[in-house]
Enzyme design. Structure first.
Site, PDB file in Angstrom:
ATOM      1  N   SER A   1       7.546   3.618  -1.714  1.00  0.00           N
ATOM      2  CA  SER A   1       6.617   2.499  -1.521  1.00  0.00           C
ATOM      3  C   SER A   1       5.984   2.618  -0.147  1.00  0.00           C
ATOM      4  O   SER A   1       6.603   3.157   0.786  1.00  0.00           O
ATOM      5  CB  SER A   1       7.413   1.201  -1.607  1.00  0.00           C
ATOM      6  OG  SER A   1       6.736   0.162  -0.949  1.00  0.00           O
ATOM      7  N   SER A   2       4.777   2.050  -0.005  1.00  0.00           N
ATOM      8  CA  SER A   2       4.115   2.108   1.306  1.00  0.00           C
ATOM      9  C   SER A   2       4.798   1.201   2.332  1.00  0.00           C
ATOM     10  O   SER A   2       4.482   1.284   3.516  1.00  0.00           O
ATOM     11  CB  SER A   2       2.638   1.741   1.174  1.00  0.00           C
ATOM     12  OG  SER A   2       2.494   0.450   0.659  1.00  0.00           O
ATOM     13  N   CYS A   3       5.745   0.362   1.898  1.00  0.00           N
ATOM     14  CA  CYS A   3       6.430  -0.494   2.886  1.00  0.00           C
ATOM     15  C   CYS A   3       7.480   0.271   3.690  1.00  0.00           C
ATOM     16  O   CYS A   3       8.132  -0.302   4.561  1.00  0.00           O
ATOM     17  CB  CYS A   3       7.028  -1.727   2.230  1.00  0.00           C
ATOM     18  SG  CYS A   3       8.427  -1.358   1.205  1.00  0.00           S
TER      19      CYS A   3
ATOM     20  N   TYR B   1      14.310  -3.501   1.108  1.00  0.00           N
ATOM     21  CA  TYR B   1      13.688  -2.614   0.113  1.00  0.00           C
ATOM     22  C   TYR B   1      13.251  -1.307   0.779  1.00  0.00           C
ATOM     23  O   TYR B   1      13.486  -0.215   0.257  1.00  0.00           O
ATOM     24  CB  TYR B   1      12.484  -3.343  -0.493  1.00  0.00           C
ATOM     25  CG  TYR B   1      11.788  -2.601  -1.588  1.00  0.00           C
ATOM     26  CD1 TYR B   1      12.348  -2.519  -2.860  1.00  0.00           C
ATOM     27  CD2 TYR B   1      10.549  -1.991  -1.378  1.00  0.00           C
ATOM     28  CE1 TYR B   1      11.693  -1.844  -3.878  1.00  0.00           C
ATOM     29  CE2 TYR B   1       9.898  -1.319  -2.391  1.00  0.00           C
ATOM     30  CZ  TYR B   1      10.470  -1.251  -3.639  1.00  0.00           C
ATOM     31  OH  TYR B   1       9.821  -0.580  -4.648  1.00  0.00           O
TER      32      TYR B   1
ATOM     33  N   LYS C   1      14.319   2.637   0.029  1.00  0.00           N
ATOM     34  CA  LYS C   1      13.330   3.654  -0.354  1.00  0.00           C
ATOM     35  C   LYS C   1      13.340   4.826   0.631  1.00  0.00           C
ATOM     36  O   LYS C   1      13.155   5.985   0.238  1.00  0.00           O
ATOM     37  CB  LYS C   1      11.936   3.016  -0.458  1.00  0.00           C
ATOM     38  CG  LYS C   1      11.819   2.080  -1.649  1.00  0.00           C
ATOM     39  CD  LYS C   1      12.005   2.847  -2.940  1.00  0.00           C
ATOM     40  CE  LYS C   1      11.942   2.022  -4.179  1.00  0.00           C
ATOM     41  NZ  LYS C   1      12.234   2.795  -5.398  1.00  0.00           N
TER      42      LYS C   1
ATOM     43  N   PRO D   1       3.682   5.315  -3.374  1.00  0.00           N
ATOM     44  CA  PRO D   1       2.474   4.638  -3.829  1.00  0.00           C
ATOM     45  C   PRO D   1       2.160   3.400  -2.991  1.00  0.00           C
ATOM     46  O   PRO D   1       3.055   2.763  -2.442  1.00  0.00           O
ATOM     47  CB  PRO D   1       2.807   4.229  -5.265  1.00  0.00           C
ATOM     48  CG  PRO D   1       4.279   4.148  -5.316  1.00  0.00           C
ATOM     49  CD  PRO D   1       4.815   5.082  -4.260  1.00  0.00           C
TER      50      PRO D   1
ATOM     51  N   HIS E   1       4.146  -9.906  -7.043  1.00  0.00           N
ATOM     52  CA  HIS E   1       3.206  -9.490  -5.992  1.00  0.00           C
ATOM     53  C   HIS E   1       1.922 -10.315  -6.099  1.00  0.00           C
ATOM     54  O   HIS E   1       1.676 -10.984  -7.095  1.00  0.00           O
ATOM     55  CB  HIS E   1       2.884  -7.998  -6.135  1.00  0.00           C
ATOM     56  CG  HIS E   1       3.966  -7.115  -5.627  1.00  0.00           C
ATOM     57  ND1 HIS E   1       4.774  -6.373  -6.438  1.00  0.00           N
ATOM     58  CD2 HIS E   1       4.394  -6.880  -4.366  1.00  0.00           C
ATOM     59  CE1 HIS E   1       5.641  -5.704  -5.702  1.00  0.00           C
ATOM     60  NE2 HIS E   1       5.443  -6.001  -4.445  1.00  0.00           N
TER      61      HIS E   1
HETATM   62  P1  GDP Z   1       3.397  -7.416   0.511  1.00  0.00           P
HETATM   63  O1  GDP Z   1       2.269  -6.448   0.301  1.00  0.00           O
HETATM   64  O2  GDP Z   1       4.738  -6.772   0.626  1.00  0.00           O
HETATM   65  O3  GDP Z   1       3.130  -8.362   1.664  1.00  0.00           O
HETATM   66  O4  GDP Z   1       3.566  -8.275  -0.819  1.00  0.00           O
HETATM   67  P2  GDP Z   1       2.718  -9.321  -1.699  1.00  0.00           P
HETATM   68  O5  GDP Z   1       1.886  -8.579  -2.686  1.00  0.00           O
HETATM   69  O6  GDP Z   1       3.703 -10.278  -2.256  1.00  0.00           O
HETATM   70  O7  GDP Z   1       1.794 -10.123  -0.694  1.00  0.00           O
HETATM   71  C1  GDP Z   1       0.621  -9.590  -0.117  1.00  0.00           C
HETATM   72  C2  GDP Z   1      -0.135 -10.668   0.643  1.00  0.00           C
HETATM   73  O8  GDP Z   1      -0.700 -11.599  -0.281  1.00  0.00           O
HETATM   74  C3  GDP Z   1       0.696 -11.484   1.626  1.00  0.00           C
HETATM   75  O9  GDP Z   1      -0.104 -11.709   2.787  1.00  0.00           O
HETATM   76  C4  GDP Z   1       0.906 -12.797   0.869  1.00  0.00           C
HETATM   77  O10 GDP Z   1       1.132 -13.906   1.724  1.00  0.00           O
HETATM   78  C5  GDP Z   1      -0.446 -12.926   0.154  1.00  0.00           C
HETATM   79  N1  GDP Z   1      -0.466 -13.835  -1.007  1.00  0.00           N
HETATM   80  C6  GDP Z   1      -1.420 -14.797  -1.233  1.00  0.00           C
HETATM   81  N2  GDP Z   1      -1.133 -15.494  -2.345  1.00  0.00           N
HETATM   82  C7  GDP Z   1      -0.005 -14.946  -2.871  1.00  0.00           C
HETATM   83  C8  GDP Z   1       0.764 -15.228  -4.048  1.00  0.00           C
HETATM   84  O11 GDP Z   1       0.470 -16.135  -4.836  1.00  0.00           O
HETATM   85  N3  GDP Z   1       1.855 -14.429  -4.269  1.00  0.00           N
HETATM   86  C9  GDP Z   1       2.195 -13.417  -3.409  1.00  0.00           C
HETATM   87  N4  GDP Z   1       3.261 -12.670  -3.701  1.00  0.00           N
HETATM   88  N5  GDP Z   1       1.499 -13.149  -2.280  1.00  0.00           N
HETATM   89  C10 GDP Z   1       0.410 -13.887  -2.020  1.00  0.00           C
END
Ligand code: GDP
Length: 322
Positions: free
Chosen positions: A117-119, A146, A150, A173, A189
């Site tokens: 993962s890119s994290c 996580y 990874k 990815p 996500h």
């Molecule tokens: P990340 O890429 O590990 O940070 O994972 P996420 O895909 O969960 O979140 C990406 C970004 O989208 C973060 O800045 C969240 O705060 C924002 N975000 C906005 N609305 C939402 C939502 O409804 N669900 C999630 N999971 N993230 C949200």
């Protein structure tokens, strides 16, 4: 010792184990393999085989003797799930990676592809993130468990290769989306969570939809069928020790993403930003030049991918994971 091993491309009848075949990535890998004529696939579900159990994984490899392994099984979730279920995100993902990679080595698997993962990159990593930036700074705290699992997985692949010459490769990815994603409102996500929120708000005529955070973080999104094509390509052609980023090289703000999903769903209310929720890492864009040099690039743009995903979501209204 050379870091590249001899190519061992898959045949139509090669025995291929896809770990995580019901998930977002695994199901797309199965579609891609079947489309390319591969017909000897081994696809146990998590009910059939608990990958956290070393004994179960060892028995499975002894019985099935797969030649190729796509390790796409993982416990995954969005920013909130990663932050709450911290113990399981670390333990489950470590165990799955260690058990599958070790048994693949013991049973002479020809080639294994591990999905990361890119994290894995530092929170304040220079952008776009090159593979060389691994372990150069502190991780983003919300998904550190996580990410550690990874990183351990990719290091297992690297070190089974260094010590035993195993052809185990790793792909990292970017944020993925598409059919068979998890659409849980809290734990998913951002892309699937917002798609479902806009859809339900439209049906219920709600005046607003809440987007977490400030909307300013930048993210990169790859449609999962693009990823699956890249993974099959890498399984057939990539044999280097260095892991490889898989992304589009394009980024959008969470606000732009939200507006694109809103337009595809056709929701006409307002967006409200809840800044009590975390933003997570400010930017997460992969440098995809190694992948480009290997001869692959993404085909499906974000709007098209969101349209395909929404069409799938509407067709699976009763059965999508939530
Ligand atoms: P990340 O890429 O590990 O940070 O994972 P996420 O895909 O969960 O979140 C990406 C970004 O989208 C973060 O800045 C969240 O705060 C924002 N975000 C906005 N609305 C939402 C939502 O409804 N669900 C999630 N999971 N993230 C949200």
């Amino acid at each position: 010792m050379s870091s590249s091993l001899a190519p061992t491309p898959m045949d139509a009848s090669s025995k291929i184990y896809v770990a995580g075949a019901r998930g977002l990535v695994g199901s797309a890998v199965v579609r891609a393999l079947q489309a390319q004529g591969h017909h000897n696939l081994v696809l146990p579900t998590s009910q059939d085989l608990d990958l956290r159990s070393q004994a179960a994984v060892e028995t499975f490899f002894a019985q099935e003797q797969p030649e190729y392994v796509f390790l796409a099984a993982a416990r995954v979730g969005g920013i909130q799930a990663n932050n709450i279920y911290r113990a399981e995100f670390l333990y489950d993902n470590l165990m799955m990676a260690a058990n599958v990679i070790h048994s693949a080595h013991r049973h002479g698997v020809k080639k294994l592809l591990f999905l990361g993962s890119s994290c894995i990159y530092p929170k304040l990593c220079p952008q776009p993130m090159k593979e060389d930036y691994l372990l150069t700074g502190f991780l983003e705290p919300t998904n550190e468990p996580y990410a550690i699992a990874k990183i351990a997985g990719l290091k297992l692949c690297e070190n089974y290769r260094r010590q035993y010459g195993a052809n185990f490769i790793s792909a990292m990815p970017t944020n993925l989306y598409g059919p068979n994603d998890n659409f849980h409102l809290e734990n998913a996500h951002v892309l699937p969570a917002l798609m479902r929120k806009f859809h339900e708000a439209k049906l219920q005529n709600q005046p607003t939809v809440t987007v977490w955070g400030t909307g300013t973080p930048l993210r990169e999104f790859l449609y999962v069928d693009d990823l699956a094509n890249a993974l099959v390509f890498l399984m057939n052609t990539y044999n280097d020790m260095e892991f490889i980023n898989v992304g589009t090289g394009q980024e959008v703000s969470i606000q732009e993403l939200a507006k694109t999903i809103q337009a595809v769903v056709g929701y006409e209310g307002e967006l409200v930003f809840d800044t009590t929720k975390p933003d997570g890492t400010p930017r997460k864009l992969l440098d995809v030049s190694r992948l480009g040099a290997a001869g692959w690039q993404a085909q499906i743009d974000l709007k098209t991918g969101i349209e395909k995903t929404y069409a799938w979501f509407l067709n699976h209204a009763d059965s999508f994971r939530r």
